[in-house]
Design an enzyme around this catalytic site. Structure first.
Site, PDB file in Angstrom:
ATOM      1  CD  GLU A  19       1.615   8.597  -5.691  1.00  0.00           C
ATOM      2  OE1 GLU A  19       0.712   8.794  -6.541  1.00  0.00           O
ATOM      3  OE2 GLU A  19       2.423   9.477  -5.375  1.00  0.00           O
ATOM      4  CG  HIS A  22      -2.933  10.906  -6.264  1.00  0.00           C
ATOM      5  ND1 HIS A  22      -3.627  12.091  -6.182  1.00  0.00           N
ATOM      6  CD2 HIS A  22      -1.687  11.170  -5.788  1.00  0.00           C
ATOM      7  CE1 HIS A  22      -2.843  13.028  -5.667  1.00  0.00           C
ATOM      8  NE2 HIS A  22      -1.666  12.492  -5.406  1.00  0.00           N
TER       9      HIS A  22
END
Length: 421
Positions: A19, A22
């Protein structure tokens, strides 16, 4: 407790790295990252830094980065709504109070006629006691909605996912899996630096007590150069022959110091229930050596080898050579982690690297709701020159997510049956 802590650390590391990829590329592209979450479901812990809320959630089934524009905005102002406005020192609206306006006595209450918080950043409306004169209020690009006393930053179009180029959006989606591959490379690099890198030859470093190799007379430092008269060039070649010949006597030529000796060994048969397969094992470990150049090379080559192996097995699953029963969910991974933790810290980090590669590959599979599925939609947009209807794409991803959750339930149930029933 040791396994629980190791599993939490491993799960948290893999999801965080994914994550983080991202998030960092979303921010580099100028997107507004509303939330960085580890896990799903109810919040256990959260804090806010700059524009982003960081949360840890109850269900350890992954994580997500919520970028403005990827989902419909939670708060939508329509004509006729009564809202309160507060202003900054420049005279621009910096707080839009949606409800509980009585808690903000200094707010200027208006009736909304028109709102554009995507492009023009204006709110048009009338004073409640004067519907003759329409007022136009400029809104600060970092203004907040206040709803139920919770703040939500507005997202002008240039801060939304859809406003960015095809390349920026594709990179933001690809960055998660990319970081998982990079994590694996770093872990293998560290392992190579601390314990050395495997030698290419079929050279033995350790022998398990009571194993077929010990019974056959193998010693540390032995190098297998022939099996049944066939020359052996690498430890991988040696492993393949042993694995393919359970309960079969093998004649091995061994280089020991300055002499060659002949030894015969019969591999034990080890059965793997999950894949209904039996393979041979003689109980030896590969030799290692220290090398700066070899360490760097090892990080990349080991990641490549495991990636190839996982892709091969994934292909067998798709073609029906493997059944869905061989898949493992959180329960199965926890059980495997328990076994790995008992075998030592090096094997635990090796397992972490393997799972990181696996996570990267699975997320790149072009299925709805996964990064690969979303990349597929962006590729289609690049080819056709315009995006697919967001509502249709959202529906596809929603159905895909529901199917993935169903698959997770099935896999978890299989794990429970395999381990406890």
């Amino acid at each position: 407790m040791k396994t629980i802590l190791a599993f939490i650390f491993m799960f948290g590391l893999l999801v965080f790295i994914h994550e983080f990829g991202h998030m960092i590329f979303a921010k580099r592209a100028g997107m507004l990252v509303r939330e960085f979450a580890i896990g799903f479901g109810p919040k256990i812990f959260s804090f806010k830094k700059n524009e982003t809320v960081y949360t840890i959630r109850l269900l350890p089934m992954g994580g997500y980065v919520r970028v403005a524009g990827e989902d419909p905005e939670i708060i939508e102002l329509k004509p006729g709504h009564h809202i309160g406005l507060e202003f900054n020192h420049e005279g621009k609206v910096n707080k839009i109070i949606v409800n509980h306006k009585e808690k903000h006595p200094n707010a200027r209450v208006i009736e909304v006629e028109h709102v554009d918080l995507d492009h023009r950043l204006v709110i048009e409306g009338y004073e409640l006691d004067d519907h003759e004169e329409k007022h136009v209020f400029s809104v600060d690009e970092k203004a907040f909605f206040i709803m139920d006393e919770n703040e939500t930053q507005i997202a002008p179009y240039d801060r939304q996912f859809a406003s960015k180029t095809v390349g920026q959006r594709a990179m933001q989606l690809f960055a998660g899996p990319m970081m998982n591959f990079l994590l694996a490379i770093v872990i293998f690099f560290v392992l190579g630096f601390t314990q050395g890198v495997p030698v290419e030859q079929a050279k033995i470093d350790q022998i398990q007590p009571g194993s077929p190799a010990e019974q056959a007379g193998f010693k540390n430092g032995d190098e297998i150069i022939k099996i049944n008269g066939t020359t052996i060039e690498s430890f991988t070649e040696f492993q393949i022959i042993v694995r393919e010949n359970p309960e079969t006597e093998l004649a091995m030529t061994v280089q020991r110091d300055d002499e060659q000796i002949e030894l015969s060994v019969t591999p034990n048969a080890v059965y793997i229930e999950e894949i209904d397969e039996e393979f041979g094992q003689i109980g030896v470990y590969q030799a290692f050596h220290k090398s700066a150049v070899g360490t760097v090379k090892y990080g990349f080559t080991k990641t490549y080898e495991i990636t190839t192996l996982i892709l091969t097995n994934l292909g067998k699953l798709i073609t029906g050579q493997y059944s869905i029963d061989m898949l493992s969910g959180p329960v199965g991974i926890y059980d495997a982690t328990d076994q790995v933790v008992k075998s030592g810290i090096s094997n635990f980090f090796m397992w972490t690297a393997i799972l990181s590669i696996n996570l990267g590959i699975i997320n790149l599979v072009p299925l709805p709701a996964l990064d690969g599925g979303r990349l597929l939609f962006i590729a289609i947009e690049a080819v056709r020159g315009k995006p697919i209807d967001p509502q249709k794409e959202g529906l596809v991803h929603f159905i895909g997510f529901a199917m993935l959750m169903l698959l997770m339930i099935i896999v978890t149930w299989n794990d429970i049956q395999r381990l406890f029933l």
